[in-house]
Design an enzyme around this catalytic site. Structure first.
Site, PDB file in Angstrom:
ATOM      1  N   LEU A  31     -29.899  90.784  65.869  1.00 23.44           N
ATOM      2  CA  LEU A  31     -30.352  89.472  66.342  1.00 23.44           C
ATOM      3  C   LEU A  31     -31.438  88.894  65.439  1.00 23.44           C
ATOM      4  O   LEU A  31     -32.313  89.607  64.962  1.00 23.44           O
ATOM      5  CB  LEU A  31     -30.887  89.592  67.782  1.00 23.44           C
ATOM      6  N   GLU A  33     -33.563  84.787  64.576  1.00 24.74           N
ATOM      7  CA  GLU A  33     -34.068  83.591  65.268  1.00 24.74           C
ATOM      8  C   GLU A  33     -32.937  82.659  65.735  1.00 24.74           C
ATOM      9  O   GLU A  33     -33.104  81.941  66.713  1.00 24.74           O
ATOM     10  CB  GLU A  33     -35.036  82.815  64.363  1.00 24.74           C
ATOM     11  N   GLY A  34     -31.815  82.660  65.022  1.00 27.09           N
ATOM     12  CA  GLY A  34     -30.667  81.839  65.439  1.00 27.09           C
ATOM     13  C   GLY A  34     -30.162  82.277  66.800  1.00 27.09           C
ATOM     14  O   GLY A  34     -29.968  81.460  67.709  1.00 27.09           O
ATOM     15  N   HIS A  35     -29.992  83.601  66.961  1.00 28.57           N
ATOM     16  CA  HIS A  35     -29.542  84.119  68.259  1.00 28.57           C
ATOM     17  C   HIS A  35     -30.585  83.813  69.346  1.00 28.57           C
ATOM     18  O   HIS A  35     -30.235  83.450  70.471  1.00 28.57           O
ATOM     19  CB  HIS A  35     -29.358  85.641  68.191  1.00 28.57           C
ATOM     20  N   SER A 184     -28.280  84.239  59.216  1.00 30.24           N
ATOM     21  CA  SER A 184     -27.088  85.047  59.465  1.00 30.24           C
ATOM     22  C   SER A 184     -27.457  86.513  59.358  1.00 30.24           C
ATOM     23  O   SER A 184     -28.303  86.891  58.536  1.00 30.24           O
ATOM     24  CB  SER A 184     -26.008  84.713  58.427  1.00 30.24           C
TER      25      SER A 184
END
Ligand code: AMP
Length: 288
Positions: A31, A33-35, A184
């Site tokens: 995981l 920061e996007g998640h 990613s």
């Protein structure tokens, strides 16, 4: 925070929280920061949030990175805990795929027979199948998906419409590093400064297309307009000239994934390529 391992764990969690709205954030872990942004959006939209962590073998090709996909489970659980996630679903392969002969979800070829579907045969059948299973096991009211995987998002929305899944799909915009690179789990494969700079060619090209679209009152034709923006970005990125291999750069309607002749608002530009062995994807939704 509850850790759910089995279908029974999930059913019992759902029953305990039956008066509450439930949000699902499906992930493959590692995981970032996007998640976490998806988790926070799910928390705004639902009373309880379940994060699933499952590296789905069905969506990896034989020469892809399934066996080396990062699995920092302790970090992931700590991140979920500190975000206030209600439960994490951690199924194993035998729970998800007990039988060798199995029912698969096949999204229409209009959605799968292009972009990543060309280099990753079977990938989107694997994605659609695992997402349908997660929907059936967790029984969420909403599910949040990132626009980072915009082809995946479009075909999940199509699947939900076509199969009447009683779930609202909520998209989240792409979360980027300050330099533009879309976050990613695979960015960790970019180890040298040269590779990291070369990887910026995706966002540089997409931002160039958006800015040409904004300033140009004349129609920009496809594919010539896309190629010229790519070459303009490439001129300024020497590491990309040496290390980036373009796989596709295409303009499609964001919802139907149908090709377009000229750029307009609502068109999404999709781009993929590799920096050495690391495959990267990115996209941008054109706005006026
Ligand atoms: P993954 O773990 O790569 O399967 O991703 C799980 C979810 O997070 C998917 O819906 C992705 O689209 C989303 N996601 C991954 N990276 C980003 C990002 N940089 N911005 C927004 N969403 C993302």
């Amino acid at each position: 925070m509850n850790i759910l391992h089995t279908v029974e764990d999930c059913r019992s969690f759902r029953h305990t929280h039956r008066q509450k709205t439930l949000g699902l954030v499906p992930t493959m872990g590692a995981l970032h920061e996007g998640h976490l942004a998806l988790i926070r959006l799910a928390q705004q939209k639902a009373d309880r949030v379940v994060v699933s962590i499952f590296v789905n073998p069905l969506q990896f090709g034989p020469r892809e990175d399934f066996s080396r996909y990062p699995k920092p489970l302790d970090n992931d659980l700590a991140a979920c805990e500190s975000e206030g996630v209600s439960a994490v679903f951690l199924p194993d392969q035998t729970l998800m795929y007990p039988d060798a002969v199995r029912t698969l979800v096949h999204p229409p070829v209009e959605y799968t027979g292009k972009l990543c579907g060309l280099s990753r045969p079977g990938h989107f059948e694997g994605v659609a199948t695992v997402v349908m299973k997660l929907f059936n096991i967790i029984q969420p009211d909403i599910a949040v998906f990132g626009e980072k995987d915009a082809q995946q998002l479009a075909l999940i929305q199509k699947m939900v419409r076509d199969l009447n899944c009683p779930i609202e799909i909520i998209p989240h915009p792409i979360v980027r590093e300050a330099g533009g690179l879309a976050l990613s789990s695979r960015n960790r494969y970019l180890t040298t400064p040269e590779e990291q700079t070369a990887a910026l060619i995706l966002s540089q090209t997409l931002f160039e297309i958006q800015s040409q679209f904004t300033v140009n009152s004349k129609p920009i034709s496809v594919p010539a307009g896309l190629q010229s923006a790519y070459h303009k970005a490439l001129e300024k990125n020497e590491p990309a000239q040496a290390h980036f291999q373009l796989e596709y750069l295409e303009a499609l309607d964001a919802m139907s994934l149908m090709p377009v002749d000229t750029l307009r608002a609502g068109v999404r530009i999709f781009m993929a390529g590799t920096v050495h062995r690391t495959r990267l994807i990115d996209n941008i939704l054109l706005l006026r």
